[in-house]
Motif scaffolding. Structure first.
Motif, PDB file in Angstrom:
ATOM      1  N   GLU A  25       0.831  -1.207   0.000  1.00 37.54           N
ATOM      2  CA  GLU A  25       0.000   0.000   0.000  1.00 37.54           C
ATOM      3  C   GLU A  25       0.863   1.254   0.000  1.00 37.54           C
ATOM      4  O   GLU A  25       1.782   1.397   0.803  1.00 37.54           O
ATOM      5  N   ASP A  26       0.577   2.165  -0.904  1.00 43.95           N
ATOM      6  CA  ASP A  26       1.284   3.431  -1.123  1.00 43.95           C
ATOM      7  C   ASP A  26       2.644   3.256  -1.790  1.00 43.95           C
ATOM      8  O   ASP A  26       3.296   4.245  -2.109  1.00 43.95           O
ATOM      9  N   PHE A  27       3.120   2.017  -1.999  1.00 48.61           N
ATOM     10  CA  PHE A  27       4.457   1.785  -2.553  1.00 48.61           C
ATOM     11  C   PHE A  27       4.456   0.814  -3.724  1.00 48.61           C
ATOM     12  O   PHE A  27       5.376   0.024  -3.885  1.00 48.61           O
ATOM     13  N   GLU A  28       3.418   0.833  -4.545  1.00 46.99           N
ATOM     14  CA  GLU A  28       3.305   0.052  -5.768  1.00 46.99           C
ATOM     15  C   GLU A  28       3.225  -1.462  -5.512  1.00 46.99           C
ATOM     16  O   GLU A  28       3.358  -1.926  -4.387  1.00 46.99           O
ATOM     17  N   SER A  29       3.030  -2.203  -6.577  1.00 46.59           N
ATOM     18  CA  SER A  29       3.057  -3.664  -6.539  1.00 46.59           C
ATOM     19  C   SER A  29       4.425  -4.137  -6.997  1.00 46.59           C
ATOM     20  O   SER A  29       5.061  -3.489  -7.822  1.00 46.59           O
ATOM     21  N   SER A  30       4.862  -5.260  -6.452  1.00 46.25           N
ATOM     22  CA  SER A  30       6.173  -5.768  -6.850  1.00 46.25           C
ATOM     23  C   SER A  30       6.197  -7.285  -6.814  1.00 46.25           C
ATOM     24  O   SER A  30       5.298  -7.935  -6.269  1.00 46.25           O
ATOM     25  N   LEU A  31       7.241  -7.836  -7.400  1.00 43.49           N
ATOM     26  CA  LEU A  31       7.465  -9.273  -7.406  1.00 43.49           C
ATOM     27  C   LEU A  31       7.650  -9.761  -5.974  1.00 43.49           C
ATOM     28  O   LEU A  31       8.381  -9.144  -5.194  1.00 43.49           O
ATOM     29  N   GLU A  58       7.936   3.392  -5.694  1.00 37.71           N
ATOM     30  CA  GLU A  58       7.795   4.815  -5.362  1.00 37.71           C
ATOM     31  C   GLU A  58       6.351   5.154  -5.028  1.00 37.71           C
ATOM     32  O   GLU A  58       5.420   4.584  -5.590  1.00 37.71           O
ATOM     33  N   THR A  59       6.184   6.105  -4.132  1.00 37.64           N
ATOM     34  CA  THR A  59       4.842   6.616  -3.829  1.00 37.64           C
ATOM     35  C   THR A  59       4.414   7.565  -4.944  1.00 37.64           C
ATOM     36  O   THR A  59       5.234   8.030  -5.749  1.00 37.64           O
ATOM     37  N   SER A  60       3.145   7.902  -4.977  1.00 39.97           N
ATOM     38  CA  SER A  60       2.636   8.876  -5.949  1.00 39.97           C
ATOM     39  C   SER A  60       3.307  10.227  -5.740  1.00 39.97           C
ATOM     40  O   SER A  60       3.633  10.929  -6.698  1.00 39.97           O
ATOM     41  N   PHE A  61       3.526  10.589  -4.478  1.00 44.37           N
ATOM     42  CA  PHE A  61       4.187  11.855  -4.156  1.00 44.37           C
ATOM     43  C   PHE A  61       5.590  11.903  -4.748  1.00 44.37           C
ATOM     44  O   PHE A  61       6.002  12.909  -5.332  1.00 44.37           O
ATOM     45  N   ALA A  65       6.616  14.721  -7.357  1.00 45.08           N
ATOM     46  CA  ALA A  65       7.520  15.751  -6.850  1.00 45.08           C
ATOM     47  C   ALA A  65       8.875  15.737  -7.542  1.00 45.08           C
ATOM     48  O   ALA A  65       9.652  16.677  -7.395  1.00 45.08           O
ATOM     49  N   GLY A  66       9.174  14.669  -8.236  1.00 51.71           N
ATOM     50  CA  GLY A  66      10.444  14.636  -8.952  1.00 51.71           C
ATOM     51  C   GLY A  66      11.553  13.978  -8.178  1.00 51.71           C
ATOM     52  O   GLY A  66      11.601  12.772  -8.029  1.00 51.71           O
ATOM     53  N   ASN A  67      12.446  14.779  -7.618  1.00 50.97           N
ATOM     54  CA  ASN A  67      13.667  14.266  -7.002  1.00 50.97           C
ATOM     55  C   ASN A  67      13.527  14.092  -5.487  1.00 50.97           C
ATOM     56  O   ASN A  67      14.474  14.339  -4.757  1.00 50.97           O
ATOM     57  N   VAL A  68      12.378  13.649  -5.023  1.00 49.31           N
ATOM     58  CA  VAL A  68      12.122  13.472  -3.590  1.00 49.31           C
ATOM     59  C   VAL A  68      12.106  11.979  -3.277  1.00 49.31           C
ATOM     60  O   VAL A  68      11.523  11.198  -4.012  1.00 49.31           O
ATOM     61  N   GLU A  69      12.783  11.614  -2.173  1.00 47.85           N
ATOM     62  CA  GLU A  69      12.783  10.217  -1.734  1.00 47.85           C
ATOM     63  C   GLU A  69      12.160  10.115  -0.360  1.00 47.85           C
ATOM     64  O   GLU A  69      12.624  10.736   0.587  1.00 47.85           O
ATOM     65  N   VAL A  70      11.083   9.327  -0.226  1.00 55.20           N
ATOM     66  CA  VAL A  70      10.460   9.087   1.068  1.00 55.20           C
ATOM     67  C   VAL A  70      11.254   8.026   1.832  1.00 55.20           C
ATOM     68  O   VAL A  70      11.434   8.129   3.035  1.00 55.20           O
ATOM     69  N   LEU A  71      11.752   7.012   1.113  1.00 59.93           N
ATOM     70  CA  LEU A  71      12.542   5.938   1.715  1.00 59.93           C
ATOM     71  C   LEU A  71      13.849   5.770   0.955  1.00 59.93           C
ATOM     72  O   LEU A  71      13.907   6.011  -0.259  1.00 59.93           O
ATOM     73  N   THR A  72      14.881   5.334   1.656  1.00 56.52           N
ATOM     74  CA  THR A  72      16.128   4.989   0.987  1.00 56.52           C
ATOM     75  C   THR A  72      15.953   3.646   0.287  1.00 56.52           C
ATOM     76  O   THR A  72      14.971   2.933   0.520  1.00 56.52           O
ATOM     77  N   VAL A 154       4.817   5.904   7.886  1.00 55.94           N
ATOM     78  CA  VAL A 154       5.854   6.447   7.007  1.00 55.94           C
ATOM     79  C   VAL A 154       5.435   7.748   6.341  1.00 55.94           C
ATOM     80  O   VAL A 154       6.220   8.678   6.208  1.00 55.94           O
ATOM     81  N   LEU A 155       4.188   7.865   5.924  1.00 63.34           N
ATOM     82  CA  LEU A 155       3.736   9.041   5.178  1.00 63.34           C
ATOM     83  C   LEU A 155       3.001  10.056   6.041  1.00 63.34           C
ATOM     84  O   LEU A 155       2.173  10.820   5.560  1.00 63.34           O
ATOM     85  N   GLY A 156       3.302  10.087   7.334  1.00 60.65           N
ATOM     86  CA  GLY A 156       2.661  11.059   8.224  1.00 60.65           C
ATOM     87  C   GLY A 156       1.882  10.374   9.318  1.00 60.65           C
ATOM     88  O   GLY A 156       2.447   9.792  10.217  1.00 60.65           O
TER      89      GLY A 156
END
Length: 174
Positions: A25-31, A58-61, A65-72, A154-156
């Motif tokens: 949730e909030d961080f896409e689907s993955s393998l 990546e989150t939608s934000f 937002a471009g060059n913003v990282e919520v998580l490393t 993580v997102l607030g």
């Protein structure tokens, strides 16, 4: 011509591997990939210990937002482990042709464990269902769907994250 059925081997342990998709949730689907060890208490009930691995996107934000990282990058590594109790609700047979029948199980499963994501380990509940087909007396394939629930901030604001898993796997009884 008599039909020969695949029977569950006399052993009660099952080991398997699975692959699928995990919607974080909030961080896409993955393998998603992982493994499980199962102990069959009876024809109806079983315990399962499982572990799974994925990577958050990546989150939608972050995308907007471009060059913003919520998580490393290392915080995007997602793993879970859990202990579950399963119940075979509808044991039955699937007929491929009139000469080939396979034992099957539709099961419900639920349990608890932990999820490592975003630099933190969180208590996790999970619940789902699956369908298993025994190809031989010791080899089975299955497909399953599960929901993983844990608290995340993580997102607030803290919220309950619901992550959907859809996977398929192969297992061996021993």
């Amino acid at each position: 011509m008599p039909v020969t059925e695949a029977l569950i081997d006399t052993e009660n342990f099952e080991i398997g591997a699975f692959v699928g998709v995990l919607n974080i949730e909030d961080f896409e689907s993955s393998l998603l990939y992982g493994g499980k060890l199962t102990y069959h208490l009876s024809e109806s009930f079983f315990f399962e210990a499982g572990v799974g691995f994925a990577e958050g996107g990546e989150t939608s934000f972050e995308k907007l937002a471009g060059n913003v990282e919520v998580l490393t990058d290392s915080e995007r590594d997602y793993s879970y482990y859990n202990i579950n109790l399963g119940y075979n609700v509808l044991p039955g047979e699937a007929f491929l042709t009139e000469n080939y029948a396979f034992n099957t199980n539709f099961y419900l499963i639920a349990g608890a464990g932990a999820t490592d994501f975003a630099g933190d380990t969180r208590f996790t509940l999970n619940a789902g269902a699956g369908y298993q087909v025994l190809l031989t007396d010791s080899v089975a394939v299955q497909i399953g769907v599960r929901q993983h629930y844990y608290r995340i901030d993580v997102l607030g604001a803290e919220k309950t994250s619901m992550n959907t898993e859809v996977s398929t796997g192969l297992s061996v009884f021993f």
